[in-house]
Write a protein that holds these residues in place. Structure first.
Motif, short mmCIF file in Angstrom:
data_model
loop_
_atom_site.label_atom_id
_atom_site.label_comp_id
_atom_site.label_asym_id
_atom_site.label_seq_id
_atom_site.Cartn_x
_atom_site.Cartn_y
_atom_site.Cartn_z
N THR A 243 0.84 -1.20 0.00
CA THR A 243 0.00 0.00 0.00
C THR A 243 0.87 1.25 0.00
N ALA A 244 1.92 1.24 0.81
CA ALA A 244 2.84 2.38 0.87
C ALA A 244 3.53 2.59 -0.47
N MET A 245 3.97 1.49 -1.09
CA MET A 245 4.67 1.60 -2.37
C MET A 245 3.74 2.13 -3.46
N ALA A 246 2.52 1.60 -3.51
CA ALA A 246 1.56 2.04 -4.52
C ALA A 246 1.18 3.50 -4.33
N PHE A 309 -3.33 -2.39 -5.53
CA PHE A 309 -2.90 -1.62 -4.37
C PHE A 309 -2.88 -0.11 -4.64
N ARG A 310 -2.84 0.26 -5.90
CA ARG A 310 -2.92 1.70 -6.24
C ARG A 310 -4.35 2.22 -6.11
N PHE A 311 -5.32 1.44 -6.59
CA PHE A 311 -6.68 1.97 -6.68
C PHE A 311 -7.69 1.29 -5.75
N VAL A 312 -7.56 0.01 -5.54
CA VAL A 312 -8.65 -0.75 -4.91
C VAL A 312 -8.42 -0.98 -3.42
N PHE A 313 -7.27 -1.55 -3.06
CA PHE A 313 -7.05 -1.94 -1.67
C PHE A 313 -7.19 -0.78 -0.67
#
Length: 453
Positions: A243-246, A309-313
């Motif tokens: 999540t942090a990376m995205a 992880f960029r848009f959904v999580f």
């Protein structure tokens, strides 16, 4: 969906060789391994066994039933040695012995390995044998197999990895779609055959994302979590790091500050993610301006996980509360173009590689990469053996590529301390009039749009 012919060709070339062979054939889950095996075995005499995660006793019982049925063996003595001794072709043809997901056979059972080696070393008058050890575990094959096999590792004749499909493979798989459509597919689900099968080329990008990723009844809903679970534990830690990376954290210190985990802990989990090919460390192209470059950054390599992880999580609450269409408009539509910039650059790099292979570039390239600066990046640096360069800009956004973008590139080149014999300017939409006029006057500048790609 097309299938790469190189893998099948290599398997068949090995099969045609005289004597016995031991081959490792592997690729990540969803790579289409089973289809490759099925096509390779056509017209050949073979024995196929797919191992499961069960006890050694259960494994031996399952294996025994398969051998007894195919080779008409009825032995009271249940022993792997007996089973392997019965593995012979019915004539003089080569027998192919396929042991799929073989890591489940060897992690705890040295006896199985011993009998595989005995079969490989055996010189029988009843025909030769090709032993095909197959796996969907990248972590096992690339990071654990050597230790498990020990000296037996050196008896392997061929190790072949099934690679993800490239952008040009995706274009061939969706011949009725535009280049823009294919770049969008490439940037959302990548080159995994199992994922590409879910994509309907007759539907729009929004329809595919809503129907195949955001809908609870779709094939790729929660696929990111499922894929991580195949090799990794402590999902809460990995989810937090991804999540942090995205969200834009690309350095170790940034990940440490975001997650609250120690730098040592983050490093260990990044190592596991890199072994699983979920994350990669990208090192800047080496130039004279090292003081203006970043030492290296981490980014999500797995395309579907990057998208998830960029848009959904980060917005899972809304995913369950709203319809897929509403979620798409809320969280994806406005940011998709900026997200696709990275994948457009990958497509442009693939274009450079293909043109270089065809010897259609002004210089023959030996090295290709991105310069990662502290104040901006040079998207493409392609260098020949005497350090002459092609530099490139890649812009996907609707605003197109303008003369100020070229000015920015030249400023970054000063910081990187490099020159260029040629400029390749890639645009996903258009070029402004000033750039077009400049390209007409300056033969160092080449403008490349989607039609060229």
């Amino acid at each position: 969906m097309i299938q790469k012919t190189a893998a099948l060709k290599e398997l068949n070339n090995t099969y045609k060789q005289s004597g016995n062979q031991l081959v490792v054939f592997y690729g990540r889950e969803g790579c289409g391994k089973e289809l490759y095996i099925r096509n390779f075995l056509k017209g050949k005499e073979f024995f196929y066994y797919r191992a499961c995660e069960v006890s050694d006793e259960e494994q031996e019982m399952r294996f025994a039933k398969k051998v007894e049925k195919q080779f008409h063996l009825d032995s009271e003595e249940k022993d792997y040695r007996i089973y392997f001794e019965k593995m012979k072709s019915s004539g003089q043809s080569k027998l192919v012995v396929v042991l799929d997901e073989f890591e489940h056979l060897m992690k705890k059972n040295s006896v199985f390995l011993e009998n595989i080696l005995r079969l490989k070393r055996n010189k029988s008058e009843d025909g030769s044998v090709m032993i095909l050890l197959c796996s969907s575990s990248l972590v096992f094959v690339e990071h654990k197999m050597t230790a498990v096999l020990g000296k037996a590792f050196y008896e392997i004749d061929v190790i072949h990895k099934i690679q993800e499909m490239t952008f040009i493979d995706i274009v061939r798989s969706f011949p009725e779609n535009s280049v823009r459509d294919c770049i969008e597919i490439f940037g959302v689900i990548g080159g995994i055959p199992a994922y590409l099968k879910e994509w309907d080329g007759k539907k729009s990008l929004k329809e595919n994302i809503c129907g195949n990723i955001l809908s609870p009844n779709s094939g790729l809903f929660l696929e990111a979590e499922h894929y991580l679970r195949t090799e990794l534990r402590e999902l809460s830690v990995y989810n937090t790091i991804l999540t942090a990376m995205a969200g834009g954290c690309q350095k170790l210190n940034e990940l440490h500050k975001y997650t609250g985990y120690s730098r040592a802990k983050v490093s260990v989990y990044l190592k596991h993610l890199m072994e699983f090919e979920v994350v990669e460390k990208v090192v800047s192209f080496e130039t004279g301006g090292w003081e203006n470059a970043q030492k290296g950054i981490y980014q999500i390599k797995n395309t579907l996980l990057h998208f998830w992880f960029r848009f959904v999580f980060p917005n899972l609450s809304d995913l369950y509360l709203y319809t897929p269409e509403t979620f798409y408009e809320m969280h994806i539509a406005g940011a998709l173009d900026s997200y696709l910039e990275y994948y457009f650059r990958q497509v442009c790099m693939e274009y450079i590689k293909l043109m270089n292979r065809a010897k259609k570039l002004p210089i023959q390239i030996h090295k290709l990469g991105t310069w990662i600066g502290k104040q901006g990046n040079i998207d493409i640096i392609a260098q020949n053996s005497v350090r002459e360069n092609i530099v490139g800009i890649c812009r996907w956004s609707q605003e197109g590529l303008t003369r100020p973008h070229l000015d920015e590139l030249e400023e970054l080149m000063k910081k990187a301390r490099i020159g260029a014999k040629h400029y390749f300017l890639f645009s996903g939409s258009s070029f402004d009039d000033k750039l077009k006029e400049l390209a007409k006057k300056d033969d160092r500048i080449t403008l490349i749009d989607l039609a060229d790609l």
